[in-house]
Design an enzyme around this catalytic site. Sequence first.
Site, PDB file in Angstrom:
ATOM      1  N   CYS A 229     -12.009  11.896 -18.713  1.00 47.37           N
ATOM      2  CA  CYS A 229     -10.779  11.997 -18.415  1.00 47.37           C
ATOM      3  C   CYS A 229     -10.324  10.432 -18.092  1.00 47.37           C
ATOM      4  CB  CYS A 229     -10.414  13.097 -17.441  1.00 47.37           C
ATOM      5  SG  CYS A 229     -11.188  14.535 -17.460  1.00 47.37           S
ATOM      6  N   GLY A 233      -7.051   4.300 -16.874  1.00 46.41           N
ATOM      7  CA  GLY A 233      -7.971   3.448 -17.119  1.00 46.41           C
ATOM      8  C   GLY A 233      -8.549   2.832 -15.664  1.00 46.41           C
ATOM      9  N   GLY A 234      -7.855   3.125 -14.716  1.00 50.22           N
ATOM     10  CA  GLY A 234      -8.256   2.440 -13.346  1.00 50.22           C
ATOM     11  C   GLY A 234      -9.617   2.718 -13.157  1.00 50.22           C
ATOM     12  N   LYS A 235     -10.250   3.818 -13.363  1.00 49.84           N
ATOM     13  CA  LYS A 235     -11.673   4.031 -12.716  1.00 49.84           C
ATOM     14  C   LYS A 235     -12.491   3.358 -13.871  1.00 49.84           C
ATOM     15  CE  LYS A 235     -10.819   7.770  -9.915  1.00 49.84           C
ATOM     16  NZ  LYS A 235      -9.267   7.726 -10.193  1.00 49.84           N
ATOM     17  N   CYS A 355      -7.249  14.387  -7.187  1.00 52.04           N
ATOM     18  CA  CYS A 355      -6.420  13.524  -6.204  1.00 52.04           C
ATOM     19  C   CYS A 355      -5.528  14.428  -5.556  1.00 52.04           C
ATOM     20  CB  CYS A 355      -5.646  12.307  -6.752  1.00 52.04           C
ATOM     21  SG  CYS A 355      -4.554  12.865  -8.119  1.00 52.04           S
TER      22      CYS A 355
HETATM   23  C1  SAM Z   1      -6.294  12.135 -13.267  1.00 54.04           C
HETATM   24  S1  SAM Z   1      -6.333  11.728 -14.648  1.00 54.04           S
HETATM   25  C2  SAM Z   1      -7.363  10.287 -14.833  1.00 54.04           C
HETATM   26  C3  SAM Z   1      -7.149   9.167 -14.256  1.00 54.04           C
HETATM   27  C4  SAM Z   1      -8.201   8.001 -14.697  1.00 54.04           C
HETATM   28  N1  SAM Z   1      -9.732   8.485 -14.565  1.00 54.04           N
HETATM   29  C5  SAM Z   1      -7.914   6.631 -13.853  1.00 54.04           C
HETATM   30  O1  SAM Z   1      -8.614   6.478 -13.142  1.00 54.04           O
HETATM   31  O2  SAM Z   1      -7.132   6.104 -14.403  1.00 54.04           O
HETATM   32  C6  SAM Z   1      -6.598  12.942 -15.851  1.00 54.04           C
HETATM   33  C7  SAM Z   1      -6.632  12.635 -17.288  1.00 54.04           C
HETATM   34  O3  SAM Z   1      -7.183  13.728 -17.899  1.00 54.04           O
HETATM   35  C8  SAM Z   1      -6.657  13.774 -19.173  1.00 54.04           C
HETATM   36  N2  SAM Z   1      -7.063  15.343 -19.705  1.00 54.04           N
HETATM   37  C9  SAM Z   1      -6.107  16.435 -19.555  1.00 54.04           C
HETATM   38  N3  SAM Z   1      -6.675  17.286 -20.204  1.00 54.04           N
HETATM   39  C10 SAM Z   1      -7.846  16.805 -20.569  1.00 54.04           C
HETATM   40  C11 SAM Z   1      -8.858  17.274 -21.369  1.00 54.04           C
HETATM   41  N4  SAM Z   1      -8.813  18.727 -21.796  1.00 54.04           N
HETATM   42  N5  SAM Z   1      -9.958  16.548 -21.685  1.00 54.04           N
HETATM   43  C12 SAM Z   1     -10.054  15.232 -21.308  1.00 54.04           C
HETATM   44  N6  SAM Z   1      -9.165  14.877 -20.662  1.00 54.04           N
HETATM   45  C13 SAM Z   1      -7.992  15.389 -20.330  1.00 54.04           C
HETATM   46  C14 SAM Z   1      -5.134  13.566 -18.842  1.00 54.04           C
HETATM   47  O4  SAM Z   1      -4.512  13.251 -20.062  1.00 54.04           O
HETATM   48  C15 SAM Z   1      -5.176  12.591 -18.005  1.00 54.04           C
HETATM   49  O5  SAM Z   1      -4.977  11.106 -18.565  1.00 54.04           O
END
Ligand code: SAM
Length: 447
Positions: A229, A233-235, A355
Amino acid sequence: MKKLTPTLVWCLWSSNCHTGFNVVLPPFQGKRPLNNKVRKTQKKERSLCPAVLSHFDQQYSEELGDLWTFARAVLLDPGSWQYGIMLNRFSALPDITQILQSQGFLALLPQTHISQLLCNGSSTVSYSKNKPGKDNLLSCHCTSKGPPEVSDFLPDITCHALSQNSQSKPSLTLSNTSLQCYIHSSPLRFPSQAHRPGQLKQYYLLNAASLLPVLALQVRDGDKILDLCSAPGGKAIAIMQSATPELLCCNEPDPHRRDWLSKTLDSFLPSSLNSRVVVSAQDGQSFGQREAGFYDKVLVDAPCSNDRSWLYSSHSQQVEQRLIDRALLPELQAQLLRSALYAVRPGGVVVYSTCTLSSFENYAVVETVLKDFPEAEPEDLWEEIAISLEKYFKFSSHPGYSQLYPDPSLLTENNVSTYHHRLGILVVPHPGKTWGPMFLSRIRRRE
Ligand SMILES: C[S@@+](CC[C@H](N)C(=O)[O-])C[C@H]1O[C@@H](n2cnc3c(N)ncnc32)[C@H](O)[C@@H]1O
């Protein structure tokens, strides 16, 4: 690059990788040039949402007890929020570290000297000082013959080392990374950098707790990693700061967020890494079944009810919908975690993170999924991460969720707190340690 000076405005559009929303902090006490950016940021101020606060009060006072009183105080006072500055090792860093030091910033993680990396066998090249070139990559002298490898372009990481407090004894894991983040005990703000095509950014602003899931992943050179997910893209960027994986697959099904992710990757990674970093657009819930056992490490930074962001949702309709959606999130999260456990190879690890403080989206999800995967074993992060970094973060590992009863097979020495440690650890915002919320759990698939 524009020269940064200590008197430069400390304005911020926080690019916290989770929140993606603007927070306006109270007026800076010093000299603040009035530019368009500051005004624009102020217009986007969002107000506190009482319905969400009352929902949190009900749930979290029960789950966290006194810890919620402190977390609540922090969440209601954006002026106290701290910001981390993750440096980009692929960019030249002229005098940022000096400025950071002069402002009292300190390195969150031990600064690995290059000789340590060489001793650890993490790299096989020798390094020279910064030399201007494409993407601001630092130059190198490769010991290998033939065209340079990506690993040849690691920067001279000793050039921005800060002395560490001799009292702190970081674990080996934390000292074995080239990831660098600077933090400050006060809520000092650093200016963000705009996306400029063809130019690498020098740092990424974030909630420093966001780095903990990446540390728990223990990224090593040559790993095959899935960031299930991934947007914005931070992680993914933190993973690429930590080591040089053979492959990093960044998955994001939402097209707009995927664009954002691609921009982030473009802004921080040199084009020489393009063959190692791929973006995919699948539903993460079924990803693992399609690429079963392929990855060494999988990060599930799951969609969650992002407490900081929700608390400042201003539209009442949106709030109602979000509270309804909240009840559905654990099932999605559990499905993503199952998928990750399929994607990882035997012996590999999955890190699950959110989070939110909500135990339903954290401990309960992990516990539910573990019941379906007898070959999956949760690992204790308490010593490795919580004890090592307790100086900077407030940790809790008590689920506070009355329906959670320890599964006897997970107990070591019949100890309930050990059981909770193994399910995961929670960063709870606290005065002076305002990072989080962030939950993380590491699960290893047995060989
Ligand atoms: C908490 S954010 C991720 C932040 C990211 N890891 C970062 O550090 O920048 C969760 C992400 O999961 C995505 N997401 C939602 N449903 C999903 C799915 N079924 N499969 C994969 N990713 C999904 C969302 O669109 C969102 O961008």
